[in-house]
Design a protein around this motif. Sequence first.
Motif, PDB file in Angstrom:
ATOM      1  N   HIS A  49       8.854  21.924   1.161  1.00  8.90           N
ATOM      2  CA  HIS A  49       8.366  21.159   0.032  1.00  8.90           C
ATOM      3  C   HIS A  49       8.240  19.683   0.389  1.00  8.90           C
ATOM      4  O   HIS A  49       8.882  19.187   1.321  1.00  8.90           O
ATOM      5  N   PHE A  50       7.367  19.013  -0.340  1.00 11.30           N
ATOM      6  CA  PHE A  50       7.105  17.593  -0.127  1.00 11.30           C
ATOM      7  C   PHE A  50       6.849  16.942  -1.481  1.00 11.30           C
ATOM      8  O   PHE A  50       6.440  17.607  -2.436  1.00 11.30           O
ATOM      9  N   SER A  51       7.154  15.677  -1.548  1.00  6.73           N
ATOM     10  CA  SER A  51       7.115  14.976  -2.826  1.00  6.73           C
ATOM     11  C   SER A  51       6.464  13.605  -2.683  1.00  6.73           C
ATOM     12  O   SER A  51       6.553  12.972  -1.635  1.00  6.73           O
ATOM     13  N   LEU A  52       5.842  13.187  -3.768  1.00  8.24           N
ATOM     14  CA  LEU A  52       5.253  11.843  -3.867  1.00  8.24           C
ATOM     15  C   LEU A  52       6.115  11.034  -4.826  1.00  8.24           C
ATOM     16  O   LEU A  52       6.429  11.508  -5.923  1.00  8.24           O
ATOM     17  N   HIS A  53       6.471   9.846  -4.401  1.00  9.57           N
ATOM     18  CA  HIS A  53       7.288   8.966  -5.230  1.00  9.57           C
ATOM     19  C   HIS A  53       6.520   7.669  -5.458  1.00  9.57           C
ATOM     20  O   HIS A  53       6.087   7.024  -4.498  1.00  9.57           O
ATOM     21  N   ILE A  54       6.348   7.311  -6.716  1.00 10.17           N
ATOM     22  CA  ILE A  54       5.713   6.038  -7.052  1.00 10.17           C
ATOM     23  C   ILE A  54       6.738   5.207  -7.801  1.00 10.17           C
ATOM     24  O   ILE A  54       7.263   5.639  -8.835  1.00 10.17           O
ATOM     25  N   THR A  55       7.046   4.042  -7.288  1.00  4.86           N
ATOM     26  CA  THR A  55       8.004   3.159  -7.952  1.00  4.86           C
ATOM     27  C   THR A  55       7.263   2.041  -8.684  1.00  4.86           C
ATOM     28  O   THR A  55       6.100   1.754  -8.389  1.00  4.86           O
ATOM     29  N   GLU A  56       7.953   1.470  -9.646  1.00  2.00           N
ATOM     30  CA  GLU A  56       7.386   0.346 -10.428  1.00  2.00           C
ATOM     31  C   GLU A  56       5.966   0.666 -10.877  1.00  2.00           C
ATOM     32  O   GLU A  56       5.026  -0.088 -10.603  1.00  2.00           O
ATOM     33  N   THR A  57       5.815   1.781 -11.566  1.00  2.00           N
ATOM     34  CA  THR A  57       4.476   2.233 -11.944  1.00  2.00           C
ATOM     35  C   THR A  57       3.744   1.200 -12.795  1.00  2.00           C
ATOM     36  O   THR A  57       4.356   0.443 -13.569  1.00  2.00           O
ATOM     37  N   GLN A  58       2.424   1.218 -12.636  1.00  2.00           N
ATOM     38  CA  GLN A  58       1.551   0.306 -13.370  1.00  2.00           C
ATOM     39  C   GLN A  58       0.465   1.126 -14.057  1.00  2.00           C
ATOM     40  O   GLN A  58       0.155   2.238 -13.627  1.00  2.00           O
ATOM     41  N   LYS A  81       6.448   5.554   3.900  1.00  2.00           N
ATOM     42  CA  LYS A  81       6.363   4.663   2.752  1.00  2.00           C
ATOM     43  C   LYS A  81       5.223   3.669   2.927  1.00  2.00           C
ATOM     44  O   LYS A  81       4.940   3.205   4.035  1.00  2.00           O
ATOM     45  N   ASP A  82       4.556   3.368   1.816  1.00  2.00           N
ATOM     46  CA  ASP A  82       3.484   2.374   1.827  1.00  2.00           C
ATOM     47  C   ASP A  82       3.572   1.618   0.516  1.00  2.00           C
ATOM     48  O   ASP A  82       3.101   2.081  -0.515  1.00  2.00           O
ATOM     49  N   PRO A 123     -11.879  11.882  -5.363  1.00  2.00           N
ATOM     50  CA  PRO A 123     -10.501  11.911  -4.840  1.00  2.00           C
ATOM     51  C   PRO A 123     -10.396  11.001  -3.618  1.00  2.00           C
ATOM     52  O   PRO A 123     -11.259  11.032  -2.732  1.00  2.00           O
ATOM     53  N   GLN A 124      -9.354  10.188  -3.587  1.00  2.01           N
ATOM     54  CA  GLN A 124      -9.157   9.283  -2.456  1.00  2.01           C
ATOM     55  C   GLN A 124      -7.765   9.460  -1.883  1.00  2.01           C
ATOM     56  O   GLN A 124      -6.783   9.562  -2.625  1.00  2.01           O
ATOM     57  N   LEU A 125      -7.701   9.477  -0.579  1.00  8.10           N
ATOM     58  CA  LEU A 125      -6.433   9.613   0.116  1.00  8.10           C
ATOM     59  C   LEU A 125      -5.580   8.371  -0.135  1.00  8.10           C
ATOM     60  O   LEU A 125      -6.043   7.243   0.037  1.00  8.10           O
ATOM     61  N   ILE A 126      -4.330   8.576  -0.576  1.00 11.76           N
ATOM     62  CA  ILE A 126      -3.460   7.425  -0.798  1.00 11.76           C
ATOM     63  C   ILE A 126      -2.323   7.367   0.218  1.00 11.76           C
ATOM     64  O   ILE A 126      -1.851   6.280   0.565  1.00 11.76           O
ATOM     65  N   ILE A 127      -1.891   8.514   0.691  1.00 11.20           N
ATOM     66  CA  ILE A 127      -0.841   8.549   1.696  1.00 11.20           C
ATOM     67  C   ILE A 127      -0.818   9.947   2.286  1.00 11.20           C
ATOM     68  O   ILE A 127      -1.224  10.912   1.637  1.00 11.20           O
ATOM     69  N   ASP A 128      -0.383  10.054   3.513  1.00 14.05           N
ATOM     70  CA  ASP A 128      -0.266  11.367   4.133  1.00 14.05           C
ATOM     71  C   ASP A 128       0.952  11.376   5.051  1.00 14.05           C
ATOM     72  O   ASP A 128       1.492  10.324   5.404  1.00 14.05           O
ATOM     73  N   ILE A 129       1.388  12.569   5.394  1.00 20.04           N
ATOM     74  CA  ILE A 129       2.551  12.697   6.262  1.00 20.04           C
ATOM     75  C   ILE A 129       2.331  13.886   7.170  1.00 20.04           C
ATOM     76  O   ILE A 129       1.754  14.901   6.762  1.00 20.04           O
ATOM     77  N   ARG A 130       2.776  13.746   8.396  1.00 26.26           N
ATOM     78  CA  ARG A 130       2.674  14.830   9.346  1.00 26.26           C
ATOM     79  C   ARG A 130       4.029  15.502   9.513  1.00 26.26           C
ATOM     80  O   ARG A 130       5.058  14.924   9.170  1.00 26.26           O
ATOM     81  N   SER A 131       4.006  16.702  10.045  1.00 24.26           N
ATOM     82  CA  SER A 131       5.207  17.520  10.017  1.00 24.26           C
ATOM     83  C   SER A 131       6.325  17.009  10.917  1.00 24.26           C
ATOM     84  O   SER A 131       7.456  17.497  10.819  1.00 24.26           O
ATOM     85  N   SER A 182       1.750  24.942   8.485  1.00 25.77           N
ATOM     86  CA  SER A 182       1.150  23.709   7.972  1.00 25.77           C
ATOM     87  C   SER A 182       1.788  22.504   8.633  1.00 25.77           C
ATOM     88  O   SER A 182       3.016  22.437   8.793  1.00 25.77           O
ATOM     89  N   ASN A 183       0.948  21.547   9.025  1.00 24.39           N
ATOM     90  CA  ASN A 183       1.479  20.399   9.750  1.00 24.39           C
ATOM     91  C   ASN A 183       0.957  19.055   9.260  1.00 24.39           C
ATOM     92  O   ASN A 183       1.196  18.018   9.863  1.00 24.39           O
ATOM     93  N   TYR A 184       0.225  19.089   8.169  1.00 23.29           N
ATOM     94  CA  TYR A 184      -0.352  17.832   7.656  1.00 23.29           C
ATOM     95  C   TYR A 184      -0.384  17.912   6.138  1.00 23.29           C
ATOM     96  O   TYR A 184      -0.834  18.913   5.571  1.00 23.29           O
ATOM     97  N   PHE A 185       0.104  16.853   5.473  1.00 24.25           N
ATOM     98  CA  PHE A 185       0.276  16.895   4.014  1.00 24.25           C
ATOM     99  C   PHE A 185      -0.254  15.592   3.407  1.00 24.25           C
ATOM    100  O   PHE A 185       0.465  14.596   3.314  1.00 24.25           O
ATOM    101  N   PRO A 186      -1.506  15.602   2.962  1.00 31.00           N
ATOM    102  CA  PRO A 186      -2.062  14.395   2.331  1.00 31.00           C
ATOM    103  C   PRO A 186      -1.900  14.439   0.818  1.00 31.00           C
ATOM    104  O   PRO A 186      -1.755  15.508   0.215  1.00 31.00           O
ATOM    105  N   TRP A 187      -1.933  13.264   0.229  1.00 31.18           N
ATOM    106  CA  TRP A 187      -1.949  13.133  -1.229  1.00 31.18           C
ATOM    107  C   TRP A 187      -3.217  12.377  -1.618  1.00 31.18           C
ATOM    108  O   TRP A 187      -3.532  11.345  -1.044  1.00 31.18           O
ATOM    109  N   TYR A 188      -3.915  12.933  -2.615  1.00 29.95           N
ATOM    110  CA  TYR A 188      -5.146  12.316  -3.089  1.00 29.95           C
ATOM    111  C   TYR A 188      -4.966  11.874  -4.539  1.00 29.95           C
ATOM    112  O   TYR A 188      -4.307  12.542  -5.343  1.00 29.95           O
TER     113      TYR A 188
END
Lengths: 113, 114
Positions: free
Chosen positions: B72-81, B58-59, B44-52, B30-36
Amino acid sequence: EAGVTQFPSHSVIEKGQTVTLRCDPISGHDNLYWYRRVMGKEIKFLLHFVKESKQDESGMPNNRFLAERTGGTYSTLKVQPAELEDSGVYFCASSLQGYTEAFFGQGTRLTVV
Amino acid sequence: GENVEQHPSTLSVQEGDSAVIKCTYSDSASNYFPWYKQELGKRPQLIIDIRSNVGEKKDQRIAVTLNKTAKHFSLHITETQPEDSAVYFCAASIRRAGFQKLVFGTGTRLLVSP
């Protein structure tokens, strides 16, 4: 620019009936994908078209499912005959190239009763 | 075949807190990891992705980290709203010319309380 559109948004049919779902990809997107999400589970890949050809149909659950993309534009997914376990949300997605972002439609919620 | 596990299935946080969603994948190719992100009744909408070839991306308030060794890969959301409330799906894909097959996790329902 219009996004990926799916029709119908909801469908309720009886077991044994036939249902046809339609997907219109973003204009110019050669790649079209079908996915399905059964209640509470992951979104599962069904198949991938490149233009009118089936690139990968390894996720199709059985021969009651038939996908077509005649002319390489819109696609249809037919379920015949429908079973209770076919209930779920069917998503279509399209991408310009095989390695670019996949844009999703809003899905068709299918309920088989 | 490829398998993606996602945790937690539900996550409740207070507005302003951070939220972390974790995924593991099985196929080392696997070489591509999107988050929807899927809001209620929407697509579903793409919010961020990362390549291997990248370890972190960060966005604004969202970031994704990738550990290829551990798969493994992780999504981090700061200052949640409150508008961050949605179902988030991670996915892994083997991407090569003319081919893309996203394998999704089971989703995380994030609820941000005001």
